[in-house]
Design a protein around this motif. Structure first.
Motif, PDB file in Angstrom:
ATOM      1  N   HIS A  70       0.835  -1.196   0.000  1.00 13.81           N
ATOM      2  CA  HIS A  70       0.000   0.000   0.000  1.00 13.81           C
ATOM      3  C   HIS A  70       0.873   1.250   0.000  1.00 13.81           C
ATOM      4  CE1 HIS A  70      -3.357   2.632   0.796  1.00 13.81           C
ATOM      5  NE2 HIS A  70      -2.654   3.197   1.745  1.00 13.81           N
ATOM      6  N   SER A  71       0.566   2.171  -0.904  1.00 11.51           N
ATOM      7  CA  SER A  71       1.380   3.393  -0.968  1.00 11.51           C
ATOM      8  C   SER A  71       0.563   4.634  -1.259  1.00 11.51           C
ATOM      9  CB  SER A  71       2.457   3.250  -2.052  1.00 11.51           C
ATOM     10  OG  SER A  71       1.865   3.043  -3.326  1.00 11.51           O
ATOM     11  N   PHE A  72      -0.682   4.490  -1.700  1.00 13.54           N
ATOM     12  CA  PHE A  72      -1.439   5.661  -2.145  1.00 13.54           C
ATOM     13  C   PHE A  72      -2.561   5.962  -1.161  1.00 13.54           C
ATOM     14  CE2 PHE A  72      -2.700   8.772  -5.117  1.00 13.54           C
ATOM     15  CZ  PHE A  72      -4.073   8.785  -5.200  1.00 13.54           C
ATOM     16  N   PRO A  73      -2.621   7.167  -0.609  1.00 11.83           N
ATOM     17  CA  PRO A  73      -3.749   7.504   0.275  1.00 11.83           C
ATOM     18  C   PRO A  73      -5.069   7.389  -0.474  1.00 11.83           C
ATOM     19  CG  PRO A  73      -2.007   9.144   0.434  1.00 11.83           C
ATOM     20  CD  PRO A  73      -1.675   8.267  -0.743  1.00 11.83           C
ATOM     21  N   ASP A  74      -6.022   6.701   0.105  1.00 11.48           N
ATOM     22  CA  ASP A  74      -7.213   6.406  -0.654  1.00 11.48           C
ATOM     23  C   ASP A  74      -8.465   7.028  -0.072  1.00 11.48           C
ATOM     24  OD1 ASP A  74      -5.802   3.331  -1.131  1.00 11.48           O
ATOM     25  OD2 ASP A  74      -5.891   4.140   0.869  1.00 11.48           O
ATOM     26  N   SER A  75      -9.249   7.627  -0.918  1.00  4.81           N
ATOM     27  CA  SER A  75     -10.682   7.763  -0.732  1.00  4.81           C
ATOM     28  C   SER A  75     -11.160   9.029  -0.023  1.00  4.81           C
ATOM     29  CB  SER A  75     -11.253   6.547   0.009  1.00  4.81           C
ATOM     30  OG  SER A  75     -10.757   5.365  -0.557  1.00  4.81           O
ATOM     31  N   THR A 113     -11.238  20.112  -8.679  1.00  7.74           N
ATOM     32  CA  THR A 113      -9.791  20.085  -8.912  1.00  7.74           C
ATOM     33  C   THR A 113      -9.093  21.234  -8.183  1.00  7.74           C
ATOM     34  OG1 THR A 113     -10.014  21.374 -10.948  1.00  7.74           O
ATOM     35  CG2 THR A 113     -10.048  18.967 -11.160  1.00  7.74           C
ATOM     36  N   VAL A 114      -9.746  21.792  -7.166  1.00  3.37           N
ATOM     37  CA  VAL A 114      -9.099  22.845  -6.378  1.00  3.37           C
ATOM     38  C   VAL A 114      -7.975  22.219  -5.549  1.00  3.37           C
ATOM     39  CG1 VAL A 114      -9.371  24.513  -4.501  1.00  3.37           C
ATOM     40  CG2 VAL A 114     -11.136  24.311  -6.261  1.00  3.37           C
ATOM     41  N   PHE A 121      -1.025   8.281   6.610  1.00  3.33           N
ATOM     42  CA  PHE A 121      -2.066   9.271   6.833  1.00  3.33           C
ATOM     43  C   PHE A 121      -1.916  10.329   5.742  1.00  3.33           C
ATOM     44  CE2 PHE A 121      -1.860   7.945  11.425  1.00  3.33           C
ATOM     45  CZ  PHE A 121      -3.142   7.450  11.468  1.00  3.33           C
ATOM     46  N   ASP A 122      -3.031  10.758   5.214  1.00  3.69           N
ATOM     47  CA  ASP A 122      -2.977  11.735   4.137  1.00  3.69           C
ATOM     48  C   ASP A 122      -2.538  13.093   4.675  1.00  3.69           C
ATOM     49  OD1 ASP A 122      -3.672  12.258   1.250  1.00  3.69           O
ATOM     50  OD2 ASP A 122      -4.916  13.769   2.207  1.00  3.69           O
ATOM     51  N   TYR A 123      -2.116  13.951   3.766  1.00  5.02           N
ATOM     52  CA  TYR A 123      -1.645  15.291   4.117  1.00  5.02           C
ATOM     53  C   TYR A 123      -2.744  16.136   4.757  1.00  5.02           C
ATOM     54  CZ  TYR A 123       1.387  13.647   0.327  1.00  5.02           C
ATOM     55  OH  TYR A 123       2.193  12.891  -0.465  1.00  5.02           O
ATOM     56  N   GLY A 124      -3.998  15.809   4.484  1.00  2.47           N
ATOM     57  CA  GLY A 124      -5.107  16.559   5.058  1.00  2.47           C
ATOM     58  C   GLY A 124      -5.671  17.630   4.153  1.00  2.47           C
ATOM     59  N   TYR A 125      -5.061  17.832   2.988  1.00  4.62           N
ATOM     60  CA  TYR A 125      -5.528  18.919   2.122  1.00  4.62           C
ATOM     61  C   TYR A 125      -6.872  18.596   1.476  1.00  4.62           C
ATOM     62  CZ  TYR A 125      -0.690  20.330   2.785  1.00  4.62           C
ATOM     63  OH  TYR A 125       0.516  20.679   3.346  1.00  4.62           O
ATOM     64  N   ARG A 126      -7.086  17.314   1.117  1.00  2.00           N
ATOM     65  CA  ARG A 126      -8.402  16.952   0.588  1.00  2.00           C
ATOM     66  C   ARG A 126      -9.472  17.140   1.661  1.00  2.00           C
ATOM     67  NH1 ARG A 126      -8.878  11.675  -0.167  1.00  2.00           N
ATOM     68  NH2 ARG A 126      -6.784  11.104   0.524  1.00  2.00           N
ATOM     69  N   ALA A 168      -5.884  15.144 -18.353  1.00  2.00           N
ATOM     70  CA  ALA A 168      -6.862  15.162 -17.258  1.00  2.00           C
ATOM     71  C   ALA A 168      -6.420  16.137 -16.186  1.00  2.00           C
ATOM     72  CB  ALA A 168      -7.025  13.763 -16.667  1.00  2.00           C
ATOM     73  N   GLY A 169      -7.386  16.621 -15.435  1.00  2.00           N
ATOM     74  CA  GLY A 169      -7.112  17.516 -14.328  1.00  2.00           C
ATOM     75  C   GLY A 169      -6.864  16.754 -13.047  1.00  2.00           C
ATOM     76  N   GLY A 170      -6.657  17.524 -11.971  1.00  2.00           N
ATOM     77  CA  GLY A 170      -6.457  16.937 -10.652  1.00  2.00           C
ATOM     78  C   GLY A 170      -5.002  16.706 -10.325  1.00  2.00           C
ATOM     79  N   ASP A 171      -4.736  16.485  -9.024  1.00  4.87           N
ATOM     80  CA  ASP A 171      -3.421  16.061  -8.549  1.00  4.87           C
ATOM     81  C   ASP A 171      -3.629  15.306  -7.241  1.00  4.87           C
ATOM     82  OD1 ASP A 171      -3.534  17.896  -6.364  1.00  4.87           O
ATOM     83  OD2 ASP A 171      -2.489  19.451  -7.477  1.00  4.87           O
ATOM     84  N   LYS A 172      -2.582  15.023  -6.518  1.00  4.73           N
ATOM     85  CA  LYS A 172      -2.718  14.189  -5.323  1.00  4.73           C
ATOM     86  C   LYS A 172      -3.366  14.935  -4.170  1.00  4.73           C
ATOM     87  CE  LYS A 172       2.051  15.038  -3.773  1.00  4.73           C
ATOM     88  NZ  LYS A 172       3.341  14.398  -3.455  1.00  4.73           N
ATOM     89  N   TRP A 173      -3.563  16.257  -4.281  1.00  2.75           N
ATOM     90  CA  TRP A 173      -4.169  17.022  -3.199  1.00  2.75           C
ATOM     91  C   TRP A 173      -5.594  17.464  -3.523  1.00  2.75           C
ATOM     92  CZ3 TRP A 173       0.990  19.518  -4.145  1.00  2.75           C
ATOM     93  CH2 TRP A 173       1.980  18.895  -3.380  1.00  2.75           C
ATOM     94  N   THR A 174      -6.069  17.219  -4.715  1.00  2.43           N
ATOM     95  CA  THR A 174      -7.423  17.643  -5.077  1.00  2.43           C
ATOM     96  C   THR A 174      -8.432  16.585  -4.661  1.00  2.43           C
ATOM     97  OG1 THR A 174      -7.213  16.695  -7.307  1.00  2.43           O
ATOM     98  CG2 THR A 174      -6.583  19.013  -7.020  1.00  2.43           C
ATOM     99  N   VAL A 175      -9.674  16.991  -4.443  1.00  5.15           N
ATOM    100  CA  VAL A 175     -10.717  16.028  -4.080  1.00  5.15           C
ATOM    101  C   VAL A 175     -10.860  14.992  -5.184  1.00  5.15           C
ATOM    102  CG1 VAL A 175     -13.149  15.760  -3.484  1.00  5.15           C
ATOM    103  CG2 VAL A 175     -11.882  17.766  -2.681  1.00  5.15           C
ATOM    104  N   ASN A 176     -10.855  15.437  -6.430  1.00  5.40           N
ATOM    105  CA  ASN A 176     -10.802  14.531  -7.575  1.00  5.40           C
ATOM    106  C   ASN A 176      -9.349  14.094  -7.730  1.00  5.40           C
ATOM    107  OD1 ASN A 176     -11.212  13.079  -9.900  1.00  5.40           O
ATOM    108  ND2 ASN A 176     -11.665  14.848 -11.184  1.00  5.40           N
ATOM    109  N   ALA A 177      -8.968  13.090  -6.964  1.00  5.88           N
ATOM    110  CA  ALA A 177      -7.550  12.816  -6.713  1.00  5.88           C
ATOM    111  C   ALA A 177      -6.923  11.990  -7.819  1.00  5.88           C
ATOM    112  CB  ALA A 177      -7.384  12.098  -5.384  1.00  5.88           C
ATOM    113  N   ALA A 178      -5.627  12.226  -8.013  1.00  8.41           N
ATOM    114  CA  ALA A 178      -4.762  11.409  -8.856  1.00  8.41           C
ATOM    115  C   ALA A 178      -3.542  11.044  -8.022  1.00  8.41           C
ATOM    116  CB  ALA A 178      -4.362  12.177 -10.116  1.00  8.41           C
ATOM    117  N   ASP A 179      -2.728  10.117  -8.501  1.00 13.03           N
ATOM    118  CA  ASP A 179      -1.498   9.846  -7.769  1.00 13.03           C
ATOM    119  C   ASP A 179      -0.474  10.916  -8.123  1.00 13.03           C
ATOM    120  OD1 ASP A 179      -0.291   9.141 -10.216  1.00 13.03           O
ATOM    121  OD2 ASP A 179      -0.666   7.020  -9.932  1.00 13.03           O
TER     122      ASP A 179
END
Length: 827
Positions: free
Chosen positions: A290-295, A582-583, A551-556, A742-753
């Motif tokens: 496991h490496s990606f913060p999920d959900s 995508t904010v 634990f995720d960064y908390g930005y989402r 595509a839009g998004g990044d690892k900190w957006t609600v519409n998340a990407a890795d």
């Protein structure tokens, strides 16, 4: 002479044809026998029949007690109606197999260490690791318990397996097998309840097995304890939005159940066997580690929701593939009326709604993997020292079939802490909570029947691993959340975020009682937010893990909370806008500080244009946004400028497997955010101040983008840098989707890795408004056959942020295509 040449040519051609025929019929080495695969009466050609458009059918299935209907809407989503629960699970097993058997078979092979039997030597390293970790041993222990003590769940599993095997019987008779089997010359065995439990274990591993303690030990050795504690504190450096604000109670601890992969304290002696090195851990593909913060999941009620009821939004983030991880359906019988996302290979609905409640899931991200450095000695071969005495290691032996090669032998050493690995010549054992048998399926089937929060909470009381946040909303206007699972507590004062000594002083002493796990019900804020952030505040009395433990960064979470707290009378349209947002919340905080640092600085013409882009930017990582590209590149260069001098201290010799030790790990971004805003002379900036480093990093970013993209900064759109893709689980490039901008990044609600071509993200988006609509979408389609119109028909809607109505149990869609499943048939 020409006659002799012709004879030679004919002879060579005949020999070549003979070789081809031998290969087609027998195979050579790892090349499978392809003759049967090319048989026009079956083979790969017959596989295409599985992708044909669905039409009304009457199907005779062995094991049914009565007729079952499966009514498909135009997108292939079935509503299943059965007279009994056992018939319902049999029908679900048949549908999963009919549309997703190759996916199911690959999942069970992955967990059971049988990929090499299908893939050849390329699958051997995965098989060795999975058998070492012990998913199969855990599933065997779970099945032994269920079959003796839980007849209801055991019956669900046996009925489900019977449905899968009904489909296998049909395919064997017709020859219309999925193409992978005739191509490989390896055919699937019958499905068993054990296989379903292994598939469940594979998802558990994806969500909770980590190597962070090993990574942390390398970092600590290179950076020193002081820097390590600063960079990766137990409590995150920035204020986050807790899912469960408290108050909290210390209720002591409760014992853990037995680890299915741990030796008994006085295990039988065995000769020492070589143990796989931990370097292999870091080379395994998803979902091994496991490496990606999920959900994301959130709920709102009262004045926050139009009409005053309750509304739920959920989007679990997992690897996005074709076929997708989920299969959507609705199920109805005497005891069930539930719809949502099911997991092919396992009965029931994992995320969805019934007639009274709805729920979604996010990863609790607590520490669930611990490593123990066992004390061994040449004077005590095959033994380790624990709790004051030398103990015998137990061993598990496996023969792994390998297509095109000789079988491979594997011996796994076990201590009281779990399977043994080696690291830098040290004997290291891993305690993974996923190896503790967990009646997750029993819990989920009870959730599928629950009618209120009390029943929902009671249903989850037996859930052990992986620890998850279940977010809830119901038809009475209530919302809640609870995080069932095992949260280990330790003795001896050791630091479990690092490898612990295996002598017994720092063993797990127990787990948090269910009454004290994080939970909340109808908060006065009328809002609940779960996005893998640390779920509680610093006054929570129990250990959950450190910030390094995923634990995720908390930005989402902060962005979701900001949206929900500033909106009232929300509708599903509002929730959909938030799920697709995508904010970049970190950019919202940090770009003003960057612009202040650049004010008055000497800038190149390109840099001035980039500054203008940032001043006009709306913080959205949209495809057409050039400001998004400037921000992302700048922040990456800023992180590197601050932290790379520290990372350079990590010796290459201590990183043989290419660990992901690089700027961008959890809490580095949070540290840099806090120092930039509140401590601009922090020693990590070296001899410079934060504004000076920011100016330098911005210049580097502009140079990087000029070289990479060229042209004017206004042309540096995010879509030129960032994309999404849905790779085929078979690995065949032509059967995947994308990459597409595509839009998004690892900190957006519409998340990407955090890569530039993301294959992680929202694997299922769902919105349920009680008293209103229920809708969902996922990236893929219901069928795994590329020739099917239902292979990737959901992808455009998923990319565009649109949804489709969820099916309603016992109410088939209009103009549905109906299958009638009848008792009968042979197996």
């Amino acid at each position: 002479m020409s006659r002799i040449r012709r004879i030679v040519n004919v002879g060579c051609a005949a020999a070549a044809c003979l070789v081809v025929l031998l290969v087609l019929n027998n195979g050579v080495g790892i090349l499978p026998a392809l003759g049967t695969a090319l048989n026009p009466g079956s083979g790969v050609w017959g596989s295409a029949a599985n992708g044909a458009a669905v039409h009304a059918e009457n199907l005779d299935l062995s094991g049914l007690d009565g007729p079952v209907s499966a009514a498909f809407d135009s997108d292939g989503v079935p509503t299943v109606n059965a007279g009994s629960d056992s018939d319902l699970w049999l029908a679900e097993g048949y549908l999963h197999a009919r549309f997703r058997f190759s996916e199911m078979d690959l999942e069970r092979r992955l967990g059971e260490g049988r990929l090499a039997e299908l893939q050849g030597p390329s699958g051997l390293s995965s098989d060795q690791f999975e058998l070492q970790l012990g998913l199969l041993r855990t599933a065997q222990a779970e099945w032994a318990t269920l079959s003796q003590k839980d007849p209801t769940t055991a019956k669900a599993l046996t009925s489900y397996a019977a449905g899968v095997n009904d489909w296998l019987t049909q395919t064997r008779a017709s020859g219309n097998r999925p193409a992978v089997y005739p191509l490989a010359g390896v055919y699937p065995t019958d499905w068993t309840p054990l296989d379903s439990l292994v598939v469940q274990e594979v998802l558990t591993q994806d969500l909770s097995f980590t190597t962070t303690a090993l990574q942390a030990s390398i970092l600590r050795g290179a950076l020193g304890p002081a820097a390590m504690n600063t960079l990766f504190p137990a409590i995150p450096p920035d204020m986050q939005t807790p899912t469960y604000p408290g108050p909290y109670r210390d209720l002591g601890t409760e014992p853990l159940a037995a680890n299915a992969n741990a030796a008994s304290p006085n295990g039988s002696a065995g000769s020492p066997a070589p143990s796989p090195t931990t370097a292999a851990l870091f080379k395994l593909p998803a979902p091994a580690v496991h490496s990606f913060p999920d959900s994301n999941a959130w709920a709102a009620n009262g004045p926050k929701v139009a009409g005053g009821g309750a509304m739920l939004g959920g989007d679990p983030h997992l690897q996005t593939t074709l076929p997708a991880i989920w299969y959507e359906l609705a199920l109805h019988s005497a005891n069930y009326a539930v719809a949502g996302a099911s997991l092919p290979g396992v009965p029931g609905v994992l995320i969805g709604r019934d007639q009274h409640i709805s729920w979604s899931i996010t990863n609790a991200s607590n520490q669930s993997t611990m490593y123990y450095q066992e004390q061994t000695s040449p004077a005590h071969p095959g033994q380790y020292y624990w709790d004051g005495a030398w103990r015998n290691m137990q061993q598990a032996h496996y023969t792994i079939p390998v297509r095109g090669a000789a079988p491979s032998q594997l011996t796994v050493n076990l201590t009281v802490h779990g399977p043994v690995l080696t690291q830098d010549g040290q004997t290291m054992a891993v305690t993974w909570l996923g190896n503790i048998p967990s009646p997750d399926l029993t819990a989920i089937l009870a959730v599928d029947r629950a009618t209120d929060f009390t029943e929902f909470r009671d249903a989850l009381s037996s859930w052990r691993a992986p620890a998850q946040n279940f977010v809830y909303a119901d038809d009475k206007g209530n919302i809640g959340a609870i995080s069932p699972g095992y949260y280990p507590q330790f003795g001896g004062g050791g630091d479990p975020s690092l490898p612990l000594p295996g002598t017994g002083a720092n063993d797990i002493t127990g787990t948090i009682p269910y009454a004290a796990v994080p939970q909340v019900y109808d908060p006065p804020s009328h809002v609940i937010v779960s996005a893998n952030q640390r779920p509680v505040g610093p006054d929570y009395p129990y250990y959950l893990g450190t910030a390094l433990n995923n634990f995720d960064y908390g930005y989402r979470a902060d962005e979701i909370a900001l949206f929900l707290n500033t909106h009232n009378a929300m509708t599903p349209t509002d929730f959909a806008a938030l799920q697709n947002s995508t904010v970049d919340n970190l950019a919202r905080r940090m770009v003003p500080a960057l612009l202040t640092a650049l004010a008055g600085a000497k800038l190149t013409p390109a840099a001035k244009q980039a500054v203008a882009l940032l001043r006009a930017w709306n913080d959205r990582m949209d495809v057409s946004s050039a400001g998004a590209t400037v921000w992302w590149t700048y922040w990456s260069d800023y992180l590197n400028a601050v932290f790379q001098p520290w990372w350079a201290k990590v010796p290459v010799s201590r990183d043989p497997a290419g660990l992901r030790i690089s700027p961008g790990q959890a809490t580095l971004d949070e540290n840099l955010e806090q120092w930039t805003l509140t401590d601009q002379h922090n020693s990590f900036f070296g001899a410079r101040t934060a504004p000076q480093v920011m100016q330098s990093a911005f210049g580097t970013a502009i140079d990087d983008l000029t070289k990479q993209l060229g042209g004017a900064p206004a042309s540096w759109t995010w879509g030129r840098m960032h994309s999404r893709q849905l790779p085929a689980i078979s690995g065949a490039d032509g059967l995947g989707f994308g990459p597409v901008s595509a839009g998004g990044d690892k900190w957006t609600v519409n998340a990407a890795d955090d890569g530039m071509s993301s294959d992680y993200g929202p694997s299922w988006r769902m919105i349920v408004q009680w008293g209103g609509t229920s809708e969902a979408i996922y990236p893929g389609g219901q069928s795994e056959e590329p020739s099917s119109p239902w292979y990737q028909n959901f992808v455009p809607d998923w990319l565009n942020g649109t949804y489709r109505p969820m099916p309603t149990p016992n109410t088939p869609a209009s103009n549905a295509i109906t299958w009638t499943l009848r008792p009968g048939g042979d197996r």
